[in-house]
Design a protein around this motif. Structure first.
Motif, PDB file in Angstrom:
ATOM      1  N   GLY A  58       0.846  -1.191   0.000  1.00  8.78           N
ATOM      2  CA  GLY A  58       0.000   0.000   0.000  1.00  8.78           C
ATOM      3  C   GLY A  58       0.876   1.234   0.000  1.00  8.78           C
ATOM      4  O   GLY A  58       2.027   1.200   0.439  1.00  8.78           O
ATOM      5  N   SER A  59       0.344   2.333  -0.507  1.00  8.78           N
ATOM      6  CA  SER A  59       1.059   3.608  -0.451  1.00  8.78           C
ATOM      7  C   SER A  59       0.045   4.742  -0.457  1.00  8.78           C
ATOM      8  O   SER A  59      -1.116   4.570  -0.867  1.00  8.78           O
ATOM      9  CB  SER A  59       2.048   3.756  -1.609  1.00  8.78           C
ATOM     10  OG  SER A  59       1.380   3.807  -2.864  1.00  8.78           O
ATOM     11  N   ILE A  60       0.492   5.895   0.021  1.00  6.32           N
ATOM     12  CA  ILE A  60      -0.367   7.089   0.033  1.00  6.32           C
ATOM     13  C   ILE A  60      -0.778   7.429  -1.394  1.00  6.32           C
ATOM     14  O   ILE A  60      -0.002   7.307  -2.316  1.00  6.32           O
ATOM     15  CB  ILE A  60       0.392   8.261   0.695  1.00  6.32           C
ATOM     16  CG1 ILE A  60       0.291   8.155   2.229  1.00  6.32           C
ATOM     17  CG2 ILE A  60      -0.084   9.607   0.222  1.00  6.32           C
ATOM     18  CD1 ILE A  60       0.936   9.272   2.986  1.00  6.32           C
ATOM     19  N   LEU A  61      -1.982   7.877  -1.575  1.00  4.88           N
ATOM     20  CA  LEU A  61      -2.973   8.117  -0.542  1.00  4.88           C
ATOM     21  C   LEU A  61      -3.905   6.912  -0.399  1.00  4.88           C
ATOM     22  O   LEU A  61      -4.344   6.582   0.706  1.00  4.88           O
ATOM     23  CB  LEU A  61      -3.787   9.363  -0.919  1.00  4.88           C
ATOM     24  CG  LEU A  61      -4.791   9.889   0.079  1.00  4.88           C
ATOM     25  CD1 LEU A  61      -4.152  10.393   1.345  1.00  4.88           C
ATOM     26  CD2 LEU A  61      -5.657  10.959  -0.557  1.00  4.88           C
ATOM     27  N   ASP A  62      -4.207   6.270  -1.521  1.00  3.54           N
ATOM     28  CA  ASP A  62      -5.189   5.186  -1.533  1.00  3.54           C
ATOM     29  C   ASP A  62      -4.810   4.093  -2.520  1.00  3.54           C
ATOM     30  O   ASP A  62      -5.670   3.493  -3.165  1.00  3.54           O
ATOM     31  CB  ASP A  62      -6.584   5.735  -1.854  1.00  3.54           C
ATOM     32  CG  ASP A  62      -6.604   6.613  -3.112  1.00  3.54           C
ATOM     33  OD1 ASP A  62      -5.584   6.641  -3.835  1.00  3.54           O
ATOM     34  OD2 ASP A  62      -7.621   7.277  -3.356  1.00  3.54           O
ATOM     35  N   ASN A  63      -3.503   3.840  -2.641  1.00  2.00           N
ATOM     36  CA  ASN A  63      -3.021   2.847  -3.593  1.00  2.00           C
ATOM     37  C   ASN A  63      -2.900   1.472  -2.958  1.00  2.00           C
ATOM     38  O   ASN A  63      -2.404   1.341  -1.843  1.00  2.00           O
ATOM     39  CB  ASN A  63      -1.645   3.248  -4.139  1.00  2.00           C
ATOM     40  CG  ASN A  63      -1.641   4.631  -4.753  1.00  2.00           C
ATOM     41  OD1 ASN A  63      -2.475   4.948  -5.583  1.00  2.00           O
ATOM     42  ND2 ASN A  63      -0.694   5.465  -4.348  1.00  2.00           N
ATOM     43  N   VAL A  64      -3.338   0.451  -3.701  1.00  2.00           N
ATOM     44  CA  VAL A  64      -3.085  -0.930  -3.312  1.00  2.00           C
ATOM     45  C   VAL A  64      -2.372  -1.601  -4.486  1.00  2.00           C
ATOM     46  O   VAL A  64      -2.834  -1.557  -5.625  1.00  2.00           O
ATOM     47  CB  VAL A  64      -4.376  -1.682  -2.919  1.00  2.00           C
ATOM     48  CG1 VAL A  64      -5.427  -1.658  -4.019  1.00  2.00           C
ATOM     49  CG2 VAL A  64      -4.061  -3.114  -2.508  1.00  2.00           C
TER      50      VAL A  64
ATOM     51  N   THR B 181      -1.550  -1.974  -9.853  1.00  2.00           N
ATOM     52  CA  THR B 181      -1.985  -0.991  -8.868  1.00  2.00           C
ATOM     53  C   THR B 181      -3.450  -0.628  -9.089  1.00  2.00           C
ATOM     54  O   THR B 181      -3.867  -0.347 -10.214  1.00  2.00           O
ATOM     55  CB  THR B 181      -1.127   0.285  -8.946  1.00  2.00           C
ATOM     56  OG1 THR B 181       0.219  -0.044  -8.619  1.00  2.00           O
ATOM     57  CG2 THR B 181      -1.633   1.346  -7.987  1.00  2.00           C
ATOM     58  N   ASP B 182      -4.223  -0.647  -8.008  1.00  2.00           N
ATOM     59  CA  ASP B 182      -5.619  -0.230  -8.025  1.00  2.00           C
ATOM     60  C   ASP B 182      -5.834   0.840  -6.968  1.00  2.00           C
ATOM     61  O   ASP B 182      -4.996   1.039  -6.076  1.00  2.00           O
ATOM     62  CB  ASP B 182      -6.555  -1.415  -7.752  1.00  2.00           C
ATOM     63  CG  ASP B 182      -6.550  -2.431  -8.886  1.00  2.00           C
ATOM     64  OD1 ASP B 182      -6.672  -2.011 -10.048  1.00  2.00           O
ATOM     65  OD2 ASP B 182      -6.401  -3.634  -8.602  1.00  2.00           O
ATOM     66  N   THR B 183      -6.970   1.504  -7.062  1.00  2.00           N
ATOM     67  CA  THR B 183      -7.365   2.480  -6.054  1.00  2.00           C
ATOM     68  C   THR B 183      -8.241   1.797  -5.021  1.00  2.00           C
ATOM     69  O   THR B 183      -9.247   1.170  -5.363  1.00  2.00           O
ATOM     70  CB  THR B 183      -8.134   3.649  -6.680  1.00  2.00           C
ATOM     71  OG1 THR B 183      -7.281   4.303  -7.630  1.00  2.00           O
ATOM     72  CG2 THR B 183      -8.558   4.657  -5.624  1.00  2.00           C
ATOM     73  N   LEU B 184      -7.842   1.887  -3.762  1.00  2.90           N
ATOM     74  CA  LEU B 184      -8.623   1.305  -2.680  1.00  2.90           C
ATOM     75  C   LEU B 184      -9.730   2.267  -2.276  1.00  2.90           C
ATOM     76  O   LEU B 184      -9.496   3.470  -2.119  1.00  2.90           O
ATOM     77  CB  LEU B 184      -7.717   1.022  -1.486  1.00  2.90           C
ATOM     78  CG  LEU B 184      -8.322   0.207  -0.348  1.00  2.90           C
ATOM     79  CD1 LEU B 184      -8.495  -1.242  -0.774  1.00  2.90           C
ATOM     80  CD2 LEU B 184      -7.435   0.277   0.892  1.00  2.90           C
TER      81      LEU B 184
END
Length: 434
Positions: free
Chosen positions: A50-56, A68-71
């Protein structure tokens, strides 16, 4: 022939591990940072980060390629990513809340800690469940751990009466909550620290709560306050805690540290317990950075306890360079199969070697190192894991931490680079480098 083979093996051991960029922040309004990574305990080829701001981020080939997707969650997603793995192959992604979707414009921001369960080896995520909702108080800086049997989870964090408030009546405390493997219903948070801190997000604020389970279900958590690292423990699954906190070590200069080229940096403690069946099973480790050796000379430290936190060793210096360089943003993992301890940190020994006087250094060359101990933290092998260095600009938010995961001999550090203000997330392949 044997001599040549030995020489080849020695050269291979000295070569930096292969690096892979997980995510590039070029053109993004929120630059990726504060990365967290977990290796699947069921299939070590599968990893989630995970990474800022809402990356998975997810990999199914040991970290060579990433998707990479947006959580998203019912309570929003607002950074402080924490990814942990469960024995059954599930992952959990914890983060801060943003229920109105308006960020700092809303009083509802940081109203709870959010956890999302990633079933099917992290392929799908639920909509999230919250813990710590408490009127208008702010819930921040969380971390979590999963028990060996996968039946229990613990999360600890800092509660601010009001983030950034200078009022003496406003304080910070360390809270912990527990749940089962579904991570839907969480216990009422329990305050574990005796001495409260202020709300200014500095040395006098209580922060750095990173809990871990012991091999028999014990829970340990350490945090920093002023110039001291404290610990508490629970032997009944988080229901009750000690009446008086245990002193672990001094953190010289406090956890809010000044690193040249960065807007801010911290040396908050990380707690991990050896759950392997090796000779150090049950050993509790605490890792941090401080400047006890002088200004512009932050070092990486570790101490350990073999009696549940009652007594601690003297601090052990983890980085093996000469005095005078800054090491910062440390994080630790204990491989619960091998018992080996791995610590990742930023390192400036190369810049210090070339320019001994910090005031004369034309740039702040920053490399990434991982130190590994195979003897319970007594001795350390330092390995430069970044293939190329970077030079922080000091502008923008660089985050508050990096991370590292280790399981069954597979080790993956994760870190943030800053190239001219553009941030990116990287990992290194440390298999065979122990």
């Amino acid at each position: 022939m044997l001599l040549l083979l030995g020489l080849a093996g020695s050269l291979l051991a000295q070569r930096a591990p292969d690096n892979v960029m997980i995510y590039d922040g070029e053109g993004l309004s929120y630059q990726p940072c504060e990365p967290s990574i977990a290796i699947s305990l069921k299939d070590t080829d599968i990893m989630v980060a995970g990474s800022i701001l809402d990356n998975v981020h997810r990999s199914t080939d040991g970290g060579w390629t990433w998707k990479t997707d947006t959580l998203t969650s019912r309570y929003g997603v607002f950074g402080d990513p924490c990814v942990v793995a469960a024995p059954n192959g599930d992952f959990y992604y914890l983060h801060l809340s943003n229920p109105d979707g308006t960020g700092w414009e809303s009083d509802a921001l940081l109203d709870r800690i959010v956890v999302q369960r990633g079933k099917r080896q992290g392929r799908s995520w639920n909509k999230g469940y919250g813990m710590g909702l408490n009127d208008k108080k702010d819930q921040d800086k969380e971390w979590a751990s999963v028990s060996d049997d996968g039946h229990s989870m613990v999360t600890c964090w800092t509660q601010f009466d009001k983030y950034g408030s200078p009022e003496a009546a406003d304080s910070t405390v360390i809270l912990c909550s527990t749940s089962n493997r579904k991570a839907k219903k969480w216990s009422d948070p329990v305050r574990v620290n005796r001495l409260a801190g202020d709300c200014l997000d500095g040395d006098l604020t209580v922060e750095g709560a990173v809990p871990d389970f012991g091999p028999d279900g014990q829970i340990y958590v350490a945090w920093a306050h002023a110039d001291t690292i404290w610990m508490d423990r629970s032997l009944d699954g988080g229901v009750t805690w000690l009446e008086r906190d245990l002193k672990v070590a001094q953190i010289s200069g406090g956890w809010d540290q000044k690193i040249r080229g960065l807007g801010r940096s911290n040396g908050m403690p990380v707690t991990r317990v050896d759950r392997s069946y090796g000779p150090h099973r049950g050993r509790i480790y605490v890792n941090w950075t401080d400047d006890r050796n002088g200004e512009d000379d932050q070092d990486v430290w570790l101490c350990y306890s073999d009696d549940g936190g009652n007594n601690w060793t003297a601090p052990i210096r983890v980085n093996d360079d000469p005095a005078g360089a800054q090491q910062f943003f440390t994080w630790m993992a204990v491989d619960n199969v091998t018992g080996h301890v791995h610590i990742v940190f930023y390192d400036r020994r190369a810049a210090a070697a070339r320019y001994p006087d910090p005031r004369m250094r034309p740039s702040w060359r920053t490399d990434v190192y991982v130190a590994t101990s195979t003897d319970g933290g007594e001795t350390w092998k330092n390995l430069e894991v970044s293939e190329k260095y970077f030079e922080p600009t000091g502008k923008g938010f660089f985050g508050d931490y990096n991370n590292i995961s280790a399981h069954d001999g597979r080790v993956r550090p994760i870190w943030t680079r800053n190239d001219g203000g553009v941030l990116s997330i990287w990992t290194a392949f440390m298999d065979g480098y122990e």
